[in-house]
Design an enzyme around this catalytic site. Structure first.
Site, short mmCIF file in Angstrom:
data_model
loop_
_atom_site.label_atom_id
_atom_site.label_comp_id
_atom_site.label_asym_id
_atom_site.label_seq_id
_atom_site.Cartn_x
_atom_site.Cartn_y
_atom_site.Cartn_z
N ARG A 40 0.83 -1.22 0.00
CA ARG A 40 0.00 0.00 0.00
C ARG A 40 0.86 1.26 0.00
O ARG A 40 0.46 2.30 0.54
CB ARG A 40 -0.95 0.03 1.20
CG ARG A 40 -2.01 -1.07 1.17
CD ARG A 40 -3.06 -0.84 2.24
NE ARG A 40 -3.88 -2.04 2.43
CZ ARG A 40 -4.34 -2.45 3.61
NH1 ARG A 40 -4.05 -1.77 4.70
NH2 ARG A 40 -5.07 -3.53 3.69
N ARG A 53 -6.78 11.21 -7.12
CA ARG A 53 -7.94 10.32 -7.00
C ARG A 53 -9.22 11.06 -6.65
O ARG A 53 -10.32 10.46 -6.64
CB ARG A 53 -7.67 9.29 -5.88
CG ARG A 53 -7.06 7.96 -6.28
CD ARG A 53 -8.00 6.99 -6.99
NE ARG A 53 -9.33 6.91 -6.41
CZ ARG A 53 -9.65 6.18 -5.35
NH1 ARG A 53 -8.74 5.47 -4.72
NH2 ARG A 53 -10.89 6.15 -4.91
N ASP A 89 -6.58 -3.36 -7.50
CA ASP A 89 -7.28 -3.94 -6.36
C ASP A 89 -7.49 -5.41 -6.65
O ASP A 89 -7.62 -5.82 -7.82
CB ASP A 89 -8.63 -3.25 -6.14
CG ASP A 89 -9.26 -3.68 -4.83
OD1 ASP A 89 -9.01 -3.01 -3.80
OD2 ASP A 89 -9.99 -4.70 -4.81
N TYR A 164 -14.65 -13.15 -0.18
CA TYR A 164 -15.46 -12.00 -0.59
C TYR A 164 -16.69 -12.45 -1.37
O TYR A 164 -17.81 -11.95 -1.16
CB TYR A 164 -14.64 -11.05 -1.45
CG TYR A 164 -13.73 -10.13 -0.66
CD1 TYR A 164 -14.26 -9.21 0.26
CD2 TYR A 164 -12.35 -10.17 -0.83
CE1 TYR A 164 -13.43 -8.37 0.98
CE2 TYR A 164 -11.51 -9.31 -0.11
CZ TYR A 164 -12.06 -8.42 0.80
OH TYR A 164 -11.25 -7.59 1.52
#
Length: 357
Positions: A40, A53, A89, A164
């Protein structure tokens, strides 16, 4: 893989990238200094990231090659890290094959229609390079800008993606995931096998475009006991690593809370095993066994302490890693959003200075 078969973006063994400290450490070769990068590192801790962003949804930003390039380069410019990691991602390949999902701020990935039956598996079709053409474009732009600095490609591991998909979003206890794993083992195996195919294809696209190494993130796998990991997860992770083995790039495996799984994660096929901050590097090496490099493992929270404390704790990590065959310095997990970017810059400089050969 012959020279004629080599993907166009892959570095030759004489290139400056191939001779970088990061790739040398991954290959367990002598290095001029311990290489550093941060999970990250291209993200919310950087004001320049927040600026570019602004007003752009996360998944949208992952599909904009020029923006991806800029964000990926930001920590390299600012911190002088030894490797860049591709900005994306873990759910991008799922979105690319048509899974209805979104990344909700403050929550994470949310799946509109969870995968819970055999009929649902039909939605997990094969991933093609055309599905993620923006990845190929962005990596081409990045490798042109990065020069000798290696680019790390990445993907989510089958277990974490499955969690997920089955839960419908982030989960603290993974109840539905484990219920399927224990109660419907055949369905579970089919689900993970499909995800291994998709993940392997996604990593192949990144390597073919020019990524010098790849990291498989298994963020949630620390929720499992070793026997369950070996039986129900390891075959799928191994399938991913096997898929990219012919490319000859280092394969990194990382999970959170995986102290009891480190040996198995190495067995799955990784060349480099990530160790979080809960296990000292020398103990991590003992658990993983010989023939692997290790990555880690400063506690990300340490960066909020005074500089002298950060340096003392970093010294502990370096001392514990002194006897390793290969060591890539990293945090034990990702950079926290409120971390002072200057603390990261100082940390890189400190590691480089302290380990200069």
């Amino acid at each position: 893989m012959s020279a004629n078969d080599r993907p166009s973006g892959q570095q030759t063994k004489t290139s400056a990238t191939h001779e970088s400290a990061f790739l040398k450490a991954c290959r367990r070769e002598p290095v001029p200094h311990t290489p550093v990068w941060f999970m990250r590192q291209a993200g919310r801790s950087l004001p320049e990231y927040l600026k570019v962003r602004e007003g752009i949804a996360m998944l949208d930003s992952c599909m904009m090659p020029e923006l991806v390039t800029e964000i990926t380069l930001q920590p390299v410019r600012r911190h002088k890290v030894d490797a860049a990691i591709y900005f994306s991602d873990i759910v991008v390949p799922l979105k690319a094959i048509g899974i209805d999902l979104d990344i909700k701020p403050g929550v994470g990935p949310v799946i509109a229609d969870p995968i819970r039956t055999r009929a649902d598996l039909a939605r997990l079709r094969d991933l093609t390079p055309e599905d993620v053409h923006y990845v190929t474009e962005a990596i081409g732009m990045l490798t042109a800008e990065l020069g000798p600095t290696p680019l790390i490609g990445f993907a989510g591991a089958p277990f974490t993606l499955a969690s997920y998909l089955v839960e419908g979003g982030p989960s603290r206890n993974h109840e539905r995931t484990k219920a399927m794993m224990y109660g419907e083992p055949e369905l579970w195996a089919e689900l993970l096998d499909r995800l291994a195919e998709i993940t392997g294809a996604f990593l192949k696209v990144q390597i073919a475009a020019g990524a010098s190494a790849v990291q498989l993130f298994d963020s949630w796998v620390g929720a499992l006991a070793p026997a369950d990991y070996r039986r129900s997860v390891m075959p799928a992770s191994a399938k991913v690593f096997d898929a990219v083995a012919p490319y000859g790039v280092p394969r990194i495996h990382f999970g959170v809370g995986t102290g009891e799984l480190l040996g198995l994660m190495g067995e799955a096929g990784a060349d480099v095993v990530g160790v979080d901050w809960r296990v000292p590097m020398d103990e991590g090496a003992r658990r993983v066994g010989p023939g692997k490099a290790l990555q880690g493992n400063l506690d990300p929270a340490v960066l909020f302490a005074p500089t002298a404390t950060v340096e003392a704790k970093t010294r502990e990590v370096l001392d514990a890693a002194a006897g390793l065959e290969g060591h890539v310095f990293n945090l034990g997990h990702g950079v926290m959003p409120t971390t002072d970017p200057d603390a990261l810059t100082r940390l890189v400089e400190y590691v480089h200075t302290q380990t200069a050969r």
